[in-house]
Motif scaffolding. Structure first.
Motif, PDB file in Angstrom:
ATOM      1  N   ARG A  69      61.204 -96.873  71.198  1.00  0.00           N
ATOM      2  CA  ARG A  69      62.486 -97.590  71.167  1.00  0.00           C
ATOM      3  C   ARG A  69      63.583 -96.727  70.550  1.00  0.00           C
ATOM      4  NH1 ARG A  69      59.143-102.145  69.994  1.00  0.00           N
ATOM      5  NH2 ARG A  69      59.358-101.758  67.750  1.00  0.00           N
ATOM      6  N   GLU A  70      63.239 -96.028  69.467  1.00  0.00           N
ATOM      7  CA  GLU A  70      64.220 -95.161  68.821  1.00  0.00           C
ATOM      8  C   GLU A  70      64.642 -94.020  69.748  1.00  0.00           C
ATOM      9  OE1 GLU A  70      62.348 -93.889  65.252  1.00  0.00           O
ATOM     10  OE2 GLU A  70      62.711 -95.784  64.181  1.00  0.00           O
ATOM     11  N   ARG A  76      70.343 -93.310  74.848  1.00  0.00           N
ATOM     12  CA  ARG A  76      71.470 -94.151  75.257  1.00  0.00           C
ATOM     13  C   ARG A  76      72.729 -93.791  74.481  1.00  0.00           C
ATOM     14  NH1 ARG A  76      69.237 -98.682  74.328  1.00  0.00           N
ATOM     15  NH2 ARG A  76      68.438 -99.000  76.436  1.00  0.00           N
ATOM     16  N   SER A  77      72.559 -93.575  73.165  1.00  0.00           N
ATOM     17  CA  SER A  77      73.703 -93.194  72.336  1.00  0.00           C
ATOM     18  C   SER A  77      74.266 -91.853  72.764  1.00  0.00           C
ATOM     19  CB  SER A  77      73.290 -93.145  70.857  1.00  0.00           C
ATOM     20  OG  SER A  77      72.903 -94.415  70.388  1.00  0.00           O
ATOM     21  N   GLN A  78      73.367 -90.920  73.104  1.00  0.00           N
ATOM     22  CA  GLN A  78      73.807 -89.599  73.552  1.00  0.00           C
ATOM     23  C   GLN A  78      74.590 -89.704  74.857  1.00  0.00           C
ATOM     24  OE1 GLN A  78      73.768 -86.797  72.028  1.00  0.00           O
ATOM     25  NE2 GLN A  78      74.480 -85.484  73.683  1.00  0.00           N
ATOM     26  N   GLU A  79      74.106 -90.553  75.773  1.00  0.00           N
ATOM     27  CA  GLU A  79      74.815 -90.741  77.045  1.00  0.00           C
ATOM     28  C   GLU A  79      76.183 -91.363  76.805  1.00  0.00           C
ATOM     29  OE1 GLU A  79      72.232 -93.094  79.395  1.00  0.00           O
ATOM     30  OE2 GLU A  79      70.817 -91.463  79.827  1.00  0.00           O
ATOM     31  N   GLU A  80      76.244 -92.356  75.913  1.00  0.00           N
ATOM     32  CA  GLU A  80      77.527 -92.984  75.603  1.00  0.00           C
ATOM     33  C   GLU A  80      78.484 -91.984  74.967  1.00  0.00           C
ATOM     34  OE1 GLU A  80      76.666 -96.278  73.124  1.00  0.00           O
ATOM     35  OE2 GLU A  80      75.855 -97.537  74.743  1.00  0.00           O
ATOM     36  N   ASP A 246      83.782-100.824  69.390  1.00  0.00           N
ATOM     37  CA  ASP A 246      83.138 -99.581  69.814  1.00  0.00           C
ATOM     38  C   ASP A 246      84.181 -98.467  69.884  1.00  0.00           C
ATOM     39  OD1 ASP A 246      80.882-101.045  70.071  1.00  0.00           O
ATOM     40  OD2 ASP A 246      80.778-100.980  72.256  1.00  0.00           O
ATOM     41  N   ARG A 247      83.764 -97.250  69.556  1.00  0.00           N
ATOM     42  CA  ARG A 247      84.693 -96.139  69.643  1.00  0.00           C
ATOM     43  C   ARG A 247      85.134 -95.929  71.089  1.00  0.00           C
ATOM     44  NH1 ARG A 247      79.776 -92.194  68.416  1.00  0.00           N
ATOM     45  NH2 ARG A 247      79.014 -91.916  70.543  1.00  0.00           N
TER      46      ARG A 247
END
Length: 302
Positions: A69-70, A76-80, A246-247
């Motif tokens: 999950r991490e 996902r965070s990297q893609e965002e 969100d940024r």
């Protein structure tokens, strides 16, 4: 005596067999973990009913699930972040390209008035880029875990009035008159500069994206202060309240609206650093009245 000896021998052999089974099973599990592809969904299985093995396999699998999950969340965070970076690059490059174009026009222009117009347009685009870079620096600073804050008792109504007064020319130009409803003597424990930045960012958001003057209300009960900034939004405006902090988020998906999309993210980070909560929701208008965006700052650290 013979029976006792046989029993002892049997128990000894049983212990040896059990130990061998445990050793074999543990070695198998260790080999699986050592050779397992980190991107695989394979999990540990219990190859023996020996006591404790199922529990061990379950604990290991729980750890593998959490790691998976991490890893997915990190991807996902990297893609965002990459999407945000691409959008930010576009937002910086666009005004700079425009400024370069106006400067070239100014160099080729012989009419003083027209040249001045081109130079003013170039300066405006450079100012826009500077504003974006300043916001990016402020956002980075607000995410610093070592951010230095100095809590003190702050009178909420005075802090809000000062923040609104700083934008008086903009309100006057729109013909807007902000309204404040505040419980008398309400104070909170906050870093004065950080709180001022939060209020300023909420006001700027209302000025840029609101359709009417902001309405500010302050309530205090049982040691909890709730400060709400509400403003009407233009008909048809779609706001994802869950993403508002969100940024780089902007309600205008085409990113044509003014602003960096960082102001509310900065406010949320500063609020969190002071132990406060910042939330938002869209309030439906009654009787044909426009919807309102309501952003609430809750302080429990008085």
């Amino acid at each position: 005596m013979l029976a006792v000896a046989m029993l002892a021998l049997g128990m000894g052999l049983g212990a040896l067999i059990a130990a061998a089974l445990y050793a074999t099973e543990l070695k198998r599990i260790a080999t699986f973990l050592r050779t397992r592809n980190k991107h695989s969904n394979a999990r540990v299985t219990a190859g023996t009913p020996a006591p404790g093995i199922h529990e061990l396999a379950s604990v290991i699998n729980d750890g593998l699930e959490e790691t998976s999950r991490e890893r997915i969340e990190a991807l996902r965070s990297q893609e965002e972040f990459q999407r945000d970076l691409s959008a930010l690059s576009h937002d910086i490059r666009t005004p700079l390209t425009g400024a370069k174009g106006y400067l070239q026009l100014a160099l080729d222009e012989t009419d003083d008035d027209v040249r001045t117009h081109h130079l003013d347009a170039a300066a405006a685009r450079i100012d826009s880029t500077t504003e974006l870079l300043d916001a990016l620096f402020a956002y980075t600073k607000s995410t610093d875990p070592d951010l230095s804050l100095t809590p003190e008792v702050v009178e909420v109504e005075t802090a809000i009035e000062q923040a609104l007064l700083a934008h008086y020319p903009e309100f006057e130009a729109r013909g807007w008159e902000p309204r404040i409803s505040c419980a008398e003597g309400t104070t909170i424990l906050a870093d004065r500069d950080a709180l001022a930045r939060i209020f300023d960012n909420l006001i700027v958001n209302a000025l840029r994206h609101g359709a009417d003057a902001p309405r500010v209300s302050v309530r205090s009960q049982d040691g909890v202060a709730r400060i709400e900034f509400a403003n009407a939004v233009a008909p048809g405006t779609k706001i994802d309240a869950d993403r508002l902090f969100d940024r780089f988020y902007q309600a205008d998906s085409a990113r044509n609206s003014s602003g960096s999309g960082l102001g509310l993210a900065i406010a949320a980070n500063l609020a969190r650093a002071m132990g406060m909560e910042l939330s938002a929701h869209v309030e439906k208008g009654d009787g044909g009245a426009p919807d309102s965006l309501v952003i609430a700052l809750v302080s429990r650290n008085r």
